[in-house]
Design an enzyme around this catalytic site. Structure first.
Site, PDB file in Angstrom:
ATOM      1  N   TYR A   1       0.890  -1.177   0.000  1.00  0.00           N
ATOM      2  CA  TYR A   1       0.000   0.000   0.000  1.00  0.00           C
ATOM      3  C   TYR A   1       0.921   1.217   0.000  1.00  0.00           C
ATOM      4  CZ  TYR A   1      -4.446   2.205   1.640  1.00  0.00           C
ATOM      5  OH  TYR A   1      -5.615   2.912   1.774  1.00  0.00           O
TER       6      TYR A   1
ATOM      7  N   HIS B   1      -2.240   7.682  -2.484  1.00  0.00           N
ATOM      8  CA  HIS B   1      -3.400   6.801  -2.590  1.00  0.00           C
ATOM      9  C   HIS B   1      -3.965   6.509  -1.201  1.00  0.00           C
ATOM     10  CE1 HIS B   1      -5.981   3.506  -3.941  1.00  0.00           C
ATOM     11  NE2 HIS B   1      -5.425   2.730  -3.032  1.00  0.00           N
TER      12      HIS B   1
ATOM     13  N   THR C   1      -1.624   0.687  -5.175  1.00  0.00           N
ATOM     14  CA  THR C   1      -1.977   1.691  -6.190  1.00  0.00           C
ATOM     15  C   THR C   1      -0.981   2.837  -6.162  1.00  0.00           C
ATOM     16  OG1 THR C   1      -4.255   1.104  -5.721  1.00  0.00           O
ATOM     17  CG2 THR C   1      -3.894   3.075  -7.049  1.00  0.00           C
TER      18      THR C   1
END
Ligand code: CA
Length: 439
Positions: free
Chosen positions: A142, A147, A372
């Site tokens: 992550y 994001h 992302t």
């Protein structure tokens, strides 16, 4: 020294006798040499390892059978000739490097092996791809703070970024069985969802289907259980990188994600590019890594001089959409966002080291996705949920269609390439996947 250093295979003046490798636009000049598993679309001889050069593929099984290489490069090409690259990936950096050097020499202009190598070429237009390796385990990080902040604000407006984020490379263990190669199509997932104002959940097709533009890093040489991989040694264990689309069912995710994180929202499909660009090929595109001075600095086990000096990667990323209507009208995919791997809050080395720090054994072919990879600007938001502010602001496409989330028939394409200030551009090809109606 754990990162790959520059050598003759990176020489910008190198040209190949495969002319399509020399046009300055191809993703696959002689300085790249990425690996895939391929087979002819018709009359195939079976899936086997291949290396891209221009618009061609070097059939590594043919090279192996022709006995063109010696020593460690021979052992490496014999292993890479298999349907899956795991055995080759497990051989480690010296073997990867020996095969790259041998292929570079054989494909270079003026090579005495040109005639023998010409017999080993297959046109990329004539093949299909499989997953390049068996993927024993898949982990999704992550690693974009942008994001994480954007998503956090949608799920938890008062508390977007949780306090652990800037200390730990956050991730979860994902599902490898549903990872497919570019060209993958899959039915829209069904599941439980609950609208905020509904008294009870309901069951049905996902209404908020999304993509996530990410990159993946493949583990090469593994580590034994109970042993951790130091940050200094981390990149000795990473074979290379691919493009990755982590398809996500946002409405399913919103209902199921607490307290244990993503589950069915993420396990129905993930798509990778067929080509693995090796860490050695990426050596010219390294950039410095740091956390902002006001942020917590990484703990010592996540810190090394080399990681600070050039732990980052300058890889330009783009995500495009082609709707069914566009496809039927012969219209090309349109760009939704661009970003860059250099925005990552954690490096690949930090992800590898953190993953093993408690003694978790990684195996050849394990895939670590970055999460992302959104950038700081709104135009660099790499998922629909960010681009449309949680579905509140639809995107209008050039043909007048609008999207909040993905519709049936939509094809999402991820692309990536490296240029920086370097004379040579190398790319990752593409990672495309299509949403089918729910079953
Ligand atoms: Ca993800």
């Amino acid at each position: 020294m754990t990162q790959s250093t520059l050598n003759e295979t990176h020489n910008p003046s190198l040209k190949s006798w495969v002319q399509s490798a020399n046009d300055g636009k191809t993703d696959f000049p002689i300085q790249n040499l990425p690996f895939a598993s391929f087979n002819e679309t018709t009359g195939g001889k079976g899936f086997r390892g291949g290396v891209a050069i221009g618009d061609q593929i070097v059939d590594l099984k043919a090279v192996s059978e022709a006995g063109l290489f010696d020593g460690l490069a021979k052992d490496a090409v014999d292993a890479a000739a298999n349907e899956k690259l795991n055995t080759f990936m497990a051989m480690g950096k010296e073997a990867w490097s020996a095969l790259r050097a041998a292929l570079s020499g054989a494909l270079a202009e003026g090579s005495e092996q040109q005639t023998a190598m010409e017999a080993c070429l297959v046109a990329q237009s004539d093949v299909e791809y499989g997953n390049p390796c068996h993927i024993p385990d898949y982990t999704d990080f992550y690693a974009s703070v942008h994001h994480a902040t954007n998503i956090g604000a949608l799920f938890r407006p008062d508390n977007p970024l949780l306090p652990n984020y800037k200390w730990i490379p956050i991730g979860y263990h994902g599902r490898s069985s549903s990872i497919g190669v570019s060209g993958q199509s899959f039915p829209r997932p069904k599941g439980q969802t609950k609208a905020p104002d509904a008294a009870e959940p309901s069951f049905g097709p996902c209404k908020r289907l999304d993509f996530e533009l990410e990159m993946g890093a493949f583990v090469g040489k593994g580590n034994d259980i109970g042993e951790s991989v130091s940050i200094e040694d981390a990149e000795d264990h990473v074979f290379g990188m691919c493009l990755f689309n982590d398809w996500s069912a946002r409405d399913i995710q919103g209902w199921e994600y607490q307290p244990l994180g993503p589950f069915l929202a993420k396990n129905f499909a993930s798509t990778i590019s067929p080509w693995i660009v090796t860490m050695e090929a990426l050596a010219p595109y390294r950039v410095a890594f740091s956390h902002p001075a006001d942020d917590p600095q990484p703990l010592p086990y996540l810190t090394s001089d080399e990681n600070s000096a050039k732990g980052g990667l300058d890889i330009e990323l783009e995500v495009l959409l082609q709707t069914e209507k566009m496809r039927n009208a012969g219209e090309a995919a349109v760009s939704l966002a661009t970003s860059n791997m250099k925005y990552s809050y954690w490096t690949i080395a930090q992800m590898m080291t953190h993953h093993t720090v408690g003694g978790c054994n990684m195996q050849a072919g394990d895939l670590m996705a970055t999460g992302t990879m959104s950038g700081p600007d709104a135009s660099e938001a790499c998922a629909m949920i960010e681009l449309t502010s949680g579905g509140k602001n639809p995107i209008t496409l050039p043909n007048g269609e609008t999207r909040t989330f993905l519709e049936d028939g939509d094809t999402v394409v991820v692309k990536g390439f490296c240029k920086s200030d370097q004379p040579v551009r190398i790319g990752f090809g593409e990672c495309a996947g299509t949403v089918l109606p729910a079953k």
